[in-house]
Write an enzyme that holds these catalytic residues in place. Structure first.
Site, PDB file in Angstrom:
ATOM      1  CE  LYS A  53     -10.934  -0.660   3.658  1.00 53.02           C
ATOM      2  NZ  LYS A  53     -10.943  -2.136   3.813  1.00 53.02           N
ATOM      3  CE  LYS A  77      -3.263  -3.001   5.385  1.00 55.40           C
ATOM      4  NZ  LYS A  77      -3.726  -3.689   6.615  1.00 55.40           N
ATOM      5  NE  ARG A  82      24.399  -4.101   0.498  1.00 52.11           N
ATOM      6  CZ  ARG A  82      24.547  -5.251   1.120  1.00 52.11           C
ATOM      7  NH1 ARG A  82      23.467  -5.854   1.613  1.00 52.11           N
ATOM      8  NH2 ARG A  82      25.706  -5.832   1.242  1.00 52.11           N
TER       9      ARG A  82
END
Length: 200
Positions: free
Chosen positions: A83, A51, A16
């Site tokens: 920023k 991200k 999995r």
């Protein structure tokens, strides 16, 4: 198709986690290739952002590179980015760049996010290494690019989608960063079947 020989217990215990990773990474690589083809501009590199899924950054960024994209910063140590909040707190682009350059060495790249032509002019005058045109359309990027020396790289970012990416062809940016390469992923439908099993 890939084959993995091994003991049943080993194969099933790792099935999995392995399958989920392969599905996610294949989705990222496929999406990156899709964006690269839609842009159809070899002069512009499509990059990821930070991200990424928690704990999977190395995997996510590797998948982007496999898909034909390039990696932006791996973490906050990969370069300094000024920023909007940093600029506002410093009192402007000029002040923010001056403050940073007092404390970093000459080999540390500094990127500045700009939203107006005046901020752009200040970033150029202040010696930014990379300038990010944030949320600007292709025509504005073309115009602003003329104000930036070739020694300074230009990044376009913000809200660029599969529907709009083709309009950025020939805009003059060196990079286009797209958070959704890793942030909005559709895993590929890949199965793990033991020899003799029939997929339902």
């Amino acid at each position: 198709m890939a084959q993995f020989p091994g003991q049943p217990k080993t194969l099933l215990s790792g099935e999995r986690v392995t399958l989920n990773l392969i599905q996610r990474m294949s989705g990222i690589a496929t999406q990156t290739t899709h964006f690269v083809k839609l842009l159809d501009d070899a002069t512009i590199r499509i990059t990821d952002t930070r991200k990424t899924a928690l704990g999977l950054r190395l995997f996510d960024k590797y998948a982007v590179s496999v898909g034909g994209g390039f990696n932006h910063r791996f973490d906050l140590t990969g370069g300094i980015m000024l920023k909007d909040n940093h600029i506002a707190l410093a009192g402007g682009v000029t002040q923010a760049l001056a403050a940073v350059k007092r404390h970093v060495g000459p080999l540390n790249p500094v990127e500045v996010e700009v939203e107006t032509e005046e901020e752009l002019r200040q970033a150029v005058a202040g010696g930014a290494n990379v300038i990010m045109f944030d949320n600007q359309n292709p025509e504005t990027i073309k115009q602003w690019r003329q104000l930036v020396p070739k020694t300074i790289k230009v990044e376009a970012s913000g809200g660029i989608t599969a529907e709009s990416i083709s309009t950025f062809k020939g805009c003059g940016a060196d990079f286009i960063s797209i958070g959704n390469l890793t942030n909005d992923v559709t895993p590929l439908d890949i199965s793990f079947l033991v020899a003799g099993a029939v997929k339902s």
